[in-house]
Design an enzyme around this catalytic site. Structure first.
Site, PDB file in Angstrom:
ATOM      1  N   CYS A  44      13.655  71.130  21.179  1.00  0.00           N
ATOM      2  CA  CYS A  44      13.201  72.507  21.344  1.00  0.00           C
ATOM      3  C   CYS A  44      14.193  73.414  20.616  1.00  0.00           C
ATOM      4  CB  CYS A  44      13.189  72.893  22.813  1.00  0.00           C
ATOM      5  SG  CYS A  44      12.202  71.781  23.811  1.00  0.00           S
ATOM      6  N   ARG A  98      11.852  72.512  14.996  1.00  0.00           N
ATOM      7  CA  ARG A  98      12.388  71.782  16.149  1.00  0.00           C
ATOM      8  C   ARG A  98      11.322  71.484  17.207  1.00  0.00           C
ATOM      9  NH1 ARG A  98      17.916  71.872  16.324  1.00  0.00           N
ATOM     10  NH2 ARG A  98      17.885  71.413  18.535  1.00  0.00           N
ATOM     11  N   TRP A 118       9.080  71.484  22.300  1.00  0.00           N
ATOM     12  CA  TRP A 118       8.551  70.162  21.965  1.00  0.00           C
ATOM     13  C   TRP A 118       8.562  69.426  23.299  1.00  0.00           C
ATOM     14  CZ3 TRP A 118      10.152  64.983  22.057  1.00  0.00           C
ATOM     15  CH2 TRP A 118       9.422  64.111  21.247  1.00  0.00           C
ATOM     16  N   ASN A 136      17.032  73.746  26.032  1.00  0.00           N
ATOM     17  CA  ASN A 136      16.770  72.647  25.103  1.00  0.00           C
ATOM     18  C   ASN A 136      17.514  71.434  25.644  1.00  0.00           C
ATOM     19  OD1 ASN A 136      16.496  70.927  22.886  1.00  0.00           O
ATOM     20  ND2 ASN A 136      18.269  71.835  21.850  1.00  0.00           N
ATOM     21  N   GLY A 137      16.804  70.312  25.811  1.00  0.00           N
ATOM     22  CA  GLY A 137      17.466  69.100  26.313  1.00  0.00           C
ATOM     23  C   GLY A 137      16.660  68.489  27.439  1.00  0.00           C
ATOM     24  N   GLU A 175       9.969  53.389   3.832  1.00  0.00           N
ATOM     25  CA  GLU A 175      10.108  54.841   3.792  1.00  0.00           C
ATOM     26  C   GLU A 175       8.844  55.497   3.213  1.00  0.00           C
ATOM     27  OE1 GLU A 175      11.791  56.955   5.151  1.00  0.00           O
ATOM     28  OE2 GLU A 175      11.591  58.760   3.939  1.00  0.00           O
ATOM     29  N   LYS A 225       6.584  58.135   5.309  1.00  0.00           N
ATOM     30  CA  LYS A 225       6.243  59.485   4.836  1.00  0.00           C
ATOM     31  C   LYS A 225       4.742  59.715   4.973  1.00  0.00           C
ATOM     32  CE  LYS A 225       9.176  61.241   4.882  1.00  0.00           C
ATOM     33  NZ  LYS A 225      10.374  60.647   5.302  1.00  0.00           N
ATOM     34  N   GLU A 256       3.632  59.986   8.693  1.00  0.00           N
ATOM     35  CA  GLU A 256       4.130  61.193   9.353  1.00  0.00           C
ATOM     36  C   GLU A 256       3.283  62.420   9.057  1.00  0.00           C
ATOM     37  OE1 GLU A 256       8.299  61.232   7.850  1.00  0.00           O
ATOM     38  OE2 GLU A 256       8.755  61.777   9.910  1.00  0.00           O
ATOM     39  N   HIS A 305       2.120  35.685   5.627  1.00  0.00           N
ATOM     40  CA  HIS A 305       2.387  35.162   6.969  1.00  0.00           C
ATOM     41  C   HIS A 305       1.642  35.954   8.047  1.00  0.00           C
ATOM     42  CE1 HIS A 305       5.307  32.382   5.387  1.00  0.00           C
ATOM     43  NE2 HIS A 305       5.852  33.386   4.700  1.00  0.00           N
ATOM     44  N   LYS A 348      11.977  67.975  14.011  1.00  0.00           N
ATOM     45  CA  LYS A 348      12.958  67.658  12.982  1.00  0.00           C
ATOM     46  C   LYS A 348      14.203  66.990  13.557  1.00  0.00           C
ATOM     47  CE  LYS A 348      14.453  68.109   8.683  1.00  0.00           C
ATOM     48  NZ  LYS A 348      13.824  67.146   7.778  1.00  0.00           N
TER      49      LYS A 348
HETATM   50  C1  AGP Z   1      11.947  61.674   8.820  1.00  0.00           C
HETATM   51  O1  AGP Z   1      10.923  62.048   7.968  1.00  0.00           O
HETATM   52  C2  AGP Z   1      11.627  61.755  10.226  1.00  0.00           C
HETATM   53  N1  AGP Z   1      11.157  63.016  10.616  1.00  0.00           N
HETATM   54  C3  AGP Z   1      12.500  61.029  11.220  1.00  0.00           C
HETATM   55  O2  AGP Z   1      12.207  59.669  11.074  1.00  0.00           O
HETATM   56  C4  AGP Z   1      14.014  61.195  11.126  1.00  0.00           C
HETATM   57  O3  AGP Z   1      14.479  60.576   9.973  1.00  0.00           O
HETATM   58  C5  AGP Z   1      14.676  60.587  12.363  1.00  0.00           C
HETATM   59  O4  AGP Z   1      14.235  61.248  13.505  1.00  0.00           O
HETATM   60  C6  AGP Z   1      16.178  60.591  12.289  1.00  0.00           C
HETATM   61  O5  AGP Z   1      16.679  61.877  12.206  1.00  0.00           O
HETATM   62  P1  AGP Z   1      18.147  62.165  11.727  1.00  0.00           P
HETATM   63  O6  AGP Z   1      18.268  61.675  10.323  1.00  0.00           O
HETATM   64  O7  AGP Z   1      18.291  63.654  11.835  1.00  0.00           O
HETATM   65  O8  AGP Z   1      19.073  61.433  12.646  1.00  0.00           O
END
Ligand code: AGP
Length: 614
Positions: A2, A27, A77, A103-104, A487, A491, A494, A510, A609
């Site tokens: 958050c 966030r 969030w 936040n937390g 990766e 992407k 996501e 496999h 994020k």
């Molecule tokens: C990346 O596109 C993601 N949003 C997510 O996987 C991110 O890399 C992950 O949460 C780790 O975050 P950090 O690198 O800030 O630790």
């Protein structure tokens, strides 16, 4: 997770809060709310969904909000309780005289709630946060001192929190505190700002205080008083914030993600400055605080990270093992922290994180630090909690990354691993000098190669249109580009919500091969090098099952034209550096597919994020 903001001063508060929340929208964005103090009255406004809904709600209250000069805001969030209006922050106590944002996660909220219910507190939401509002109000009722009430309440809290509290009895005072969640205080002239992160306040001030865990700050327009958990006064240090406001603008791009993809050549140039001078000079990495002797004798490294940073870590493992002959384990932080890990003062532990805040990685690092390991942090946030735990800190200097999908921070992390691996290899004398020279030479020209890819992005855009309607996507690669496949797939899922999976190509037969037919696109990361021919055979196996085949390649091999339905060409590059080149088209492919499908590229659903909960 958050985001929280606060302001106390002489300007109209609502615009400051809304603008701050907008900068923190990365966030969390499932609901938002503000509380303002107007002539001694606390007024609260909330909305479900995106911040725009709160802005729309506030339009019809213009008259009653325009004079307020103190307030708090929150962008959520959801962790406890659905993203509804009732669960949105700010939360209040029974009488509504106290409001706070959080936040937390409060881990012992159930016990506290049961206790407070016995006292007569009536809970309206399903959140853990509401417990804190009732708890502080209950203590305040007895001692009539807000700062002290916050301090005593925090002694009862378990878990992570950043809190910003206001009370009807205090017309120009905010009380803020934190533990294992970020919080900064911005210093203005006759005004103070509070925020979870720099972007929310950078327009207003570059001077800030980073609150330390368990400290409590009392802010009025003209004063800051900070105490520790024992109630003793604390001297604080004013720091200069690292960002420029321009970093927060899209600079004409449709989305932050597209802007951040285009920033990658400069990000790499920036990383190399001062570290890689010429092909014959050794890499300079003053950030690494291990002695040359320790580095020479190092025989074990553990790398811990999550998500995209984990993929950068996997490339790190490959190159450190190849260049230095040191055994490297890579593990998702969330797994590392819940088992007995074998680490000690002879192990180098590397934490990789864009945000430097990710709770799982932070906990993992603290665990290894307690066992005596040297902690090296690779992060884009040298001002983060993780950076503060570091014995050695490599800031990747990618500049602020706003889009939730990490792009430039990933490339910067990978580049940092190259520098680290070469630095260690040069100390150990473990890599052939001709290879070293070639690599350094190629690293210096990699920004131009990325620029070449970016200047032909229409080719990737066309591919995106052709494949946008698929439900599933498979990415295959081998060797150093296996993490690139992971990766690329991450992407795509996501931001487009397409079910994309990365596989080591040898694993296809496999199991996953069972899924292949004419509806399944398979993207093969076919870069020149030791596994090229092997991957070609794996691609042929996929073709034999009628899969729609895409090649991402730097090869001019004519036979690819018959085998593949679509070919994305990238410049020639040394195999060891190919992950940096190969990821660029995959970022663009994900971007254009999501954009074509009309998805919310910068703020994909359910994601945030920085993930500050375990
Ligand atoms: C990346 O596109 C993601 N949003 C997510 O996987 C991110 O890399 C992950 O949460 C780790 O975050 P950090 O690198 O800030 O630790």
């Amino acid at each position: 997770m958050c985001g929280i903001v606060g302001y106390v001063g002489t300007q109209p508060v609502v615009d400051i809060l809304l603008d701050g929340l907008q900068q923190l929208e990365y966030r969390g964005y499932d609901s938002s709310g503000i509380a303002i103090s107007d002539n001694g009255e606390i007024k609260i406004y909330k909305a479900e969904g995106k911040l725009q809904n709160l802005k729309d709600t506030l339009k019809s209250h213009n008259d009653e909000i325009q004079n307020a000069q103190m307030g708090i805001g929150h962008i959520r969030w959801a962790t406890h309780g659905a993203p509804t209006l009732i669960n949105a922050h700010p939360h209040t106590c029974n009488c509504g005289r106290l409001a706070l944002v959080h936040n937390g996660i409060i881990e012992n909220f159930k016990e506290l709630k049961a206790e407070l219910e016995k006292e007569g507190c009536v809970f309206r939401s399903q959140t853990d946060t509401e417990v804190v509002a009732h708890l502080i109000a209950s203590i305040y009722g007895k001692i009539k001192n807000l700062t002290e009430a916050v301090r005593l309440a925090t002694l009862r809290l378990e878990g992570a929190y950043a809190l910003c509290v206001m009370h009807k009895d205090y017309k120009d005072t905010l009380v803020v505190t934190k533990r294992n969640a970020p919080l900064i205080i911005g210093l203005g002239e006759g005004e103070h700002f509070v925020a979870s992160d720099v972007p929310a306040i950078i327009k207003h001030t570059k001077r800030a205080v980073y609150l330390v865990d368990n400290q409590i700050a009392t802010l009025t327009p003209k004063s800051i008083d900070i105490i520790n958990s024992h109630g003793q006064n604390i001297e604080y240090k004013v720091e200069i914030l690292p960002w420029e406001p321009v970093a927060l603008s899209k600079m004409g791009y449709k989305h932050f993600m597209l802007k951040e993809i285009h920033e990658q050549p400069d990000v790499i140039r920036n990383i190399l400055v001062g570290k890689l001078h010429t092909t014959s000079d050794p890499v300079v990495l003053n950030e690494v605080k291990l002695t040359r002797d320790t580095l020479k004798n190092l025989n074990r490294i553990q790398i811990i990270a999550c998500g995209t940073s984990l993929h950068a870590a996997m490339i790190g493992k490959y190159i450190i093992e190849t260049f230095c002959g040191i055994s490297v384990d890579v593990e998702p932080s969330s797994e590392y922290i819940y088992r007995r890990t074998v680490t000690d003062e002879h192990t180098l532990v590397i934490g990789v994180s864009q945000s430097g805040e990710t709770a799982d990685t932070l906990t993992a690092i603290k665990q290894s630090k307690a066992k005596g390991s040297h902690i090296l942090i690779i992060t884009n946030r040298p001002d983060s909690a993780m950076a503060r735990e570091a014995d050695s800190l490599i800031p990747v200097s990618a500049g602020i990354e706003v889009s939730v999908a990490a792009t430039k921070s990933y490339v910067a992390q990978v580049m940092s691993f190259y520098l680290l691996a070469i630095y260690m290899a040069e100390i150990k004398g473990s890599l052939d000098s001709t290879i070293l020279k070639n690599l350094k030479n190629e690293m210096m020209i990699i920004p131009q190669k990325i620029e070449q890819i970016l200047s032909h992005k229409e080719e990737i855009q066309r591919c995106a249109k052709e494949y946008a309607n698929t439900k599933d996507f498979i990415y295959i690669a081998r060797g150093i580009n296996y993490p690139t496949a992971l990766e690329g797939a991450l992407k795509l899922k996501e931001i487009s919500y397409i079910n994309a999976t990365g596989y080591p190509a040898g694993e296809l037969k496999h199991g996953p091969i069972a899924m292949l037919d004419e509806t399944m696109p398979v993207l093969s990361i076919l870069m020149h090098g030791s596994v090229y021919e092997k991957l070609l055979s794996n691609s042929e196996e996929a073709k034999a099952r009628n899969a729609r085949l895409i090649a991402l390649t730097n090869s001019n091999d004519k036979k690819l034209n018959d085998l593949f339905d679509y070919i994305i060409k990238v410049p020639e590059v040394h195999e060891y550096l190919s992950p940096i080149i190969a990821i660029i088209p995959l970022q663009l492919l994900a971007y254009y597919i999501a954009e074509f499908l009309g998805k919310d590229v910068d703020q994909p659903r359910n994601l945030a994020k920085s993930v500050t909960v375990e």
